[in-house]
Enzyme design. Sequence first.
Site, PDB file in Angstrom:
ATOM      1  CD  GLU A 133      -2.137  -2.330   1.136  1.00 59.81           C
ATOM      2  OE1 GLU A 133      -0.493  -2.824   2.103  1.00 59.81           O
ATOM      3  OE2 GLU A 133      -2.370  -3.282   0.541  1.00 59.81           O
ATOM      4  CG  HIS A 147       2.741 -14.061  -0.953  1.00 60.08           C
ATOM      5  ND1 HIS A 147       1.986 -14.914  -0.677  1.00 60.08           N
ATOM      6  CD2 HIS A 147       1.498 -12.703  -1.141  1.00 60.08           C
ATOM      7  CE1 HIS A 147       0.571 -15.101  -0.970  1.00 60.08           C
ATOM      8  NE2 HIS A 147       0.597 -13.621  -1.223  1.00 60.08           N
ATOM      9  CE1 TYR A 183      12.335   0.139  -2.260  1.00 57.58           C
ATOM     10  CE2 TYR A 183      13.869  -0.381  -1.291  1.00 57.58           C
ATOM     11  CZ  TYR A 183      13.082  -0.951  -1.503  1.00 57.58           C
ATOM     12  OH  TYR A 183      12.721  -2.029  -1.774  1.00 57.58           O
ATOM     13  CG  ASP A 185       7.641 -20.565   5.632  1.00 59.56           C
ATOM     14  OD1 ASP A 185       8.589 -20.492   5.421  1.00 59.56           O
ATOM     15  OD2 ASP A 185       7.061 -21.393   6.766  1.00 59.56           O
ATOM     16  CB  THR A 186       4.317 -17.885   0.351  1.00 61.71           C
ATOM     17  OG1 THR A 186       4.504 -17.166   0.861  1.00 61.71           O
ATOM     18  CG2 THR A 186       3.767 -19.842   1.288  1.00 61.71           C
TER      19      THR A 186
HETATM   20  N1  RBF Z   1       3.583  -6.826   3.714  1.00 60.77           N
HETATM   21  C1  RBF Z   1       3.871  -5.647   4.139  1.00 60.77           C
HETATM   22  O1  RBF Z   1       5.090  -4.283   4.344  1.00 60.77           O
HETATM   23  N2  RBF Z   1       6.299  -6.494   4.848  1.00 60.77           N
HETATM   24  C2  RBF Z   1       5.855  -8.341   4.670  1.00 60.77           C
HETATM   25  O2  RBF Z   1       6.445  -9.378   5.247  1.00 60.77           O
HETATM   26  C3  RBF Z   1       4.322  -8.498   4.077  1.00 60.77           C
HETATM   27  N3  RBF Z   1       4.228  -9.753   4.004  1.00 60.77           N
HETATM   28  C4  RBF Z   1       2.927 -10.625   3.495  1.00 60.77           C
HETATM   29  C5  RBF Z   1       3.108 -12.228   3.197  1.00 60.77           C
HETATM   30  C6  RBF Z   1       1.333 -12.035   2.873  1.00 60.77           C
HETATM   31  C7  RBF Z   1       1.328 -13.524   2.422  1.00 60.77           C
HETATM   32  C8  RBF Z   1       0.769 -11.129   1.997  1.00 60.77           C
HETATM   33  C9  RBF Z   1      -0.781 -11.878   1.896  1.00 60.77           C
HETATM   34  C10 RBF Z   1       0.796 -10.094   2.730  1.00 60.77           C
HETATM   35  C11 RBF Z   1       2.206  -9.497   3.478  1.00 60.77           C
HETATM   36  N4  RBF Z   1       2.318  -8.489   3.255  1.00 60.77           N
HETATM   37  C12 RBF Z   1       3.345  -7.684   3.818  1.00 60.77           C
HETATM   38  C13 RBF Z   1       1.058  -6.744   2.977  1.00 60.77           C
HETATM   39  C14 RBF Z   1       1.022  -6.637   1.846  1.00 60.77           C
HETATM   40  O3  RBF Z   1       2.266  -5.477   1.654  1.00 60.77           O
HETATM   41  C15 RBF Z   1      -0.322  -6.494   0.924  1.00 60.77           C
HETATM   42  O4  RBF Z   1      -0.447  -5.273   2.898  1.00 60.77           O
HETATM   43  C16 RBF Z   1      -1.267  -6.640   1.562  1.00 60.77           C
HETATM   44  O5  RBF Z   1      -1.696  -7.836   0.732  1.00 60.77           O
HETATM   45  C17 RBF Z   1      -2.562  -6.104   1.187  1.00 60.77           C
HETATM   46  O6  RBF Z   1      -2.632  -5.281  -0.409  1.00 60.77           O
END
Ligand code: RBF
Length: 153
Positions: free
Chosen positions: A55, A85, A110, A82-83
């Site tokens: 976001e 993502h 950044y 683990d994925t």
């Molecule tokens: N947002 C982060 O700022 N740091 C993370 O490590 C992070 N890990 C995520 C892992 C998964 C599996 C998901 C689904 C989201 C993660 N997000 C993380 C949230 C992502 O930035 C975002 O807010 C959501 O995906 C909603 O758009």
Amino acid sequence: MVNAKNIGHFRFTIIKASWNAEVTDALEQGCLETFLENGIPADNIRCITVPGSWELISAAHLAVHSGASNAVVCIGAVVRGDTPHFDYICMGVTQGLAQLCSSQTVPVIYGVLTVNTMQQALDRCGGIHGNKGVEAAYTAIEMALLAENLRRE
Ligand code: RBF
């Protein structure tokens, strides 16, 4: 401290992602304190919170186009899980912010940690590798000065 003329008129926006808040709160604190220590009035610093690093892109877009900031600092912490993502989020955020930088004239900083472990993140938000939020604030000040000087030429 920044060895520069008066920078007290600059206005900055800090956008922080709530994911891994233990880390991002400390980064935001370092960033905010650095602005204040360098003479930026508290009223000139806008702090915004978004759910996750993804976001940061849209919030930075909105902040830049509000026209109210000399620079926008984006703060997040993406920790490998683990994925796949991690890779998608890191790539998306990095490309989204890079695209925003190259499409308009407000510097976007950044301040997103992309790390393999939580310990690596903790080391960089006030631990053995310093606080990257502090570095982001100095980068924002430097880039705001650069933008102002180039506009005056
Ligand atoms: N947002 C982060 O700022 N740091 C993370 O490590 C992070 N890990 C995520 C892992 C998964 C599996 C998901 C689904 C989201 C993660 N997000 C993380 C949230 C992502 O930035 C975002 O807010 C959501 O995906 C909603 O758009």
